[in-house]
Design a protein around this motif. Structure first.
Motif, PDB file in Angstrom:
ATOM      1  N   ALA A 177      56.220 148.020  22.567  1.00  0.00           N
ATOM      2  CA  ALA A 177      55.689 149.545  22.065  1.00  0.00           C
ATOM      3  C   ALA A 177      56.460 150.414  22.924  1.00  0.00           C
ATOM      4  N   ARG A 178      56.671 150.026  24.395  1.00  0.00           N
ATOM      5  CA  ARG A 178      57.432 150.957  25.166  1.00  0.00           C
ATOM      6  C   ARG A 178      58.894 151.021  25.062  1.00  0.00           C
ATOM      7  N   SER A 179      59.446 149.703  24.446  1.00  0.00           N
ATOM      8  CA  SER A 179      60.901 149.774  24.012  1.00  0.00           C
ATOM      9  C   SER A 179      60.931 150.514  22.866  1.00  0.00           C
ATOM     10  N   GLY A 180      60.036 150.837  22.045  1.00  0.00           N
ATOM     11  CA  GLY A 180      60.239 151.540  20.632  1.00  0.00           C
ATOM     12  C   GLY A 180      60.740 150.669  19.583  1.00  0.00           C
ATOM     13  N   LYS A 181      60.282 149.318  19.818  1.00  0.00           N
ATOM     14  CA  LYS A 181      60.635 148.518  18.607  1.00  0.00           C
ATOM     15  C   LYS A 181      59.540 147.943  17.845  1.00  0.00           C
ATOM     16  N   THR A 182      58.450 148.391  18.116  1.00  0.00           N
ATOM     17  CA  THR A 182      57.301 148.152  17.241  1.00  0.00           C
ATOM     18  C   THR A 182      57.495 148.376  15.759  1.00  0.00           C
ATOM     19  N   PRO A 183      57.328 147.102  14.884  1.00  0.00           N
ATOM     20  CA  PRO A 183      57.648 147.123  13.508  1.00  0.00           C
ATOM     21  C   PRO A 183      56.472 147.897  12.691  1.00  0.00           C
ATOM     22  N   PRO A 184      56.893 148.815  11.568  1.00  0.00           N
ATOM     23  CA  PRO A 184      55.816 149.473  11.075  1.00  0.00           C
ATOM     24  C   PRO A 184      54.806 148.660  10.605  1.00  0.00           C
ATOM     25  N   ALA A 185      55.028 147.378  10.245  1.00  0.00           N
ATOM     26  CA  ALA A 185      53.953 146.668   9.659  1.00  0.00           C
ATOM     27  C   ALA A 185      52.964 146.375  10.529  1.00  0.00           C
ATOM     28  N   ASP A 186      53.188 146.493  12.002  1.00  0.00           N
ATOM     29  CA  ASP A 186      52.184 146.256  13.094  1.00  0.00           C
ATOM     30  C   ASP A 186      51.338 147.276  13.583  1.00  0.00           C
ATOM     31  N   LEU A 187      51.680 148.317  12.639  1.00  0.00           N
ATOM     32  CA  LEU A 187      50.891 149.778  13.073  1.00  0.00           C
ATOM     33  C   LEU A 187      49.999 150.233  12.068  1.00  0.00           C
ATOM     34  N   VAL A 188      49.725 149.199  10.939  1.00  0.00           N
ATOM     35  CA  VAL A 188      48.590 149.557  10.015  1.00  0.00           C
ATOM     36  C   VAL A 188      47.703 148.421   9.968  1.00  0.00           C
ATOM     37  N   GLY A 189      46.568 148.700   9.129  1.00  0.00           N
ATOM     38  CA  GLY A 189      45.881 147.628   8.852  1.00  0.00           C
ATOM     39  C   GLY A 189      44.785 147.276  10.070  1.00  0.00           C
ATOM     40  N   GLY A 190      44.501 148.128  10.804  1.00  0.00           N
ATOM     41  CA  GLY A 190      43.568 147.730  12.041  1.00  0.00           C
ATOM     42  C   GLY A 190      42.018 147.891  11.385  1.00  0.00           C
ATOM     43  N   THR A 191      41.144 147.398  12.127  1.00  0.00           N
ATOM     44  CA  THR A 191      39.878 147.453  11.821  1.00  0.00           C
ATOM     45  C   THR A 191      38.870 148.016  13.080  1.00  0.00           C
ATOM     46  N   PHE A 192      39.647 147.954  14.474  1.00  0.00           N
ATOM     47  CA  PHE A 192      38.722 148.514  15.546  1.00  0.00           C
ATOM     48  C   PHE A 192      40.136 148.595  16.500  1.00  0.00           C
TER      49      PHE A 192
END
Length: 420
Positions: free
Chosen positions: A322-337
């Motif tokens: 996250a701090r390097s700005g390389k988080t894939p978009p797919a890892d930012l959706v679909g959370g439950t808590f």
């Protein structure tokens, strides 16, 4: 601009990695784009020679808008607006949407595109009419100048360009935006304006929608985490955890996953269109992360299936990415808590806003020594404040309180985990 997935409709070109005349291969990175969720490197779907760069860095465009032309050696350049050729899918991205907006060819007989191709053509002689849109003359100005005029509220049609061929310049726009001279006033300092875009724009929309859609309830609990911190110190001294960054957040994450099994309502979502409550078997745990680009919430998938050591490793990887700005978009959706750790900033507590689509969020405050009553005696203990916000459509006060109490009990006495 391809659809990079997850329903995104626009993106901004951050930097180009190629220039006109360069030779490119399939899947070679040609530019970096920034969406509302993350920065993404965009690969090239063709092999050939770069013709034109149709969009300049800093410009936001809709999915489906042409951004580059590639001469593949088969005649017409690939990827230019108006082509009828099949467009290959970019590796790692979804198919191009047929309904996406396409930009018209740049022509004096056709509408002027929202983003003019670069390099900028030579200005037309002043004696020749400017390009027209619907029979109305369109002012001559480069894209950055048009954007500046929009930001400052200046009508380009009211200006006479001072540049060659009547081109409107940045100075023309700034002069038009300047207020009329008034009596001298004492300076109160400068201001700085930045467009609302990217992560900040997405965060604003998400928290505003959540705050006015989900009825929030927030409960607070002070927890004596002395025993948990002592357990962490013992584990860090073992060979099994020697190469793992074991933080207090890992213990909180483990406690949340275990408590969610006892109160499944906290791991659910409200489906308004279907008129249903959706309960999830697995915990897709979001971790709020402050990055140079703003607040993002990457997810640890199936967090409830991970051991404490695996959770610690996942948290370390998630934070570094996250701090390097390389988080894939797919890892930012679909959370439950979601868990947000405000304690790292020295804050004791707060009232967190629920991530859209989830039932709850837990804020973890600073862990610090405080006076505490133990067996009727005053002692100095290690204490932490927890704040749980939950959606009252999904979670009643009893359920929210029970979940928060379970998390607190596990952090007070981690040995309880053996009895659950």
């Amino acid at each position: 601009m391809p659809d990079v997935g997850e329903g995104l409709t626009e993106a901004e070109i951050v930097t180009w990695q190629v220039k006109p005349g360069d030779t490119v291969t399939v899947n070679q990175v040609i530019c970096e784009i920034e969406t509302a969720k993350a920065a993404v490197e965009l690969p090239c779907p063709w092999a050939g020679t770069v013709g034109e760069l149709l969009v300049q860095p800093g410009e936001s465009i809709e999915v489906g808008t042409p951004i580059i032309t590639i001469d593949t050696g088969g005649g017409a350049p690939a990827g230019k607006a108006g082509d009828d050729e099949a467009v290959p899918n970019l590796v790692g991205y979804g198919p191009r949407q047929a309904s996406a907006t396409r930009r018209a060819r740049r022509s004096t007989a056709a509408p002027v595109p929202a983003v003019e191709p670069q390099p900028e053509p030579e200005p037309e002689p002043a004696s020749e009419p400017a390009p027209a849109r619907g029979g109305v003359a369109v002012p001559l100005a480069k894209p950055p100048v048009r954007k500046l005029a929009k930001d400052l509220g200046v009508d380009l049609g009211s200006l006479d360009g001072s540049g060659d061929g009547g081109v409107i310049t940045r100075s023309d726009v700034e002069a038009a935006a300047a207020p009329a001279p008034t009596a001298p006033a004492r300076s109160v300092g400068g201001v700085r304006r930045e467009p609302i875009r990217g992560v900040r724009k997405a965060t604003a929309a998400a928290v505003s929608g959540s705050a006015f859609t989900a009825p929030h309830v927030t409960e607070f609990l002070a927890v004596d985490v002395t025993e948990t911190m002592a357990l962490r110190d013992r584990l860090r001294a073992t060979r099994q955890y020697a190469d793992v960054k074991l933080t207090p957040l890992a213990f909180v994450a483990k406690a949340v996953c275990m408590a969610a099994k006892r109160t499944p309502d906290i791991n659910a979502s409200w489906d308004e269109p279907a008129g249903e409550i959706v309960y999830y078997d697995r915990v897709q745990l979001g971790i709020a992360a402050a990055t140079p680009r703003g607040l993002i919430v990457p997810k640890i998938r199936d967090a409830d299936t991970l051991s404490l050591r695996e959770l610690a490793g996942a948290l370390a990887d998630l934070t570094d990415t996250a701090r390097s700005g390389k988080t894939p978009p797919a890892d930012l959706v679909g959370g439950t808590f979601t868990i947000t750790n405000v304690g790292v900033f020295g804050v004791d507590s707060g009232t967190p806003i629920i991530n859209p689509g989830e039932a709850g969020i837990l804020a973890v405050g600073a862990i610090k020594p405080m006076p505490w009553v133990v067996d009727g005696e005053l002692a100095v203990r290690t204490v932490c404040q927890l704040a749980l916000s939950f959606d009252h459509r999904l979670v009643d006060g009893e359920q929210g309180s029970r979940f928060l109490a379970d998390v607190g009990a596990l952090l007070t006495d981690p040995g309880l985990a053996l009895t659950w």
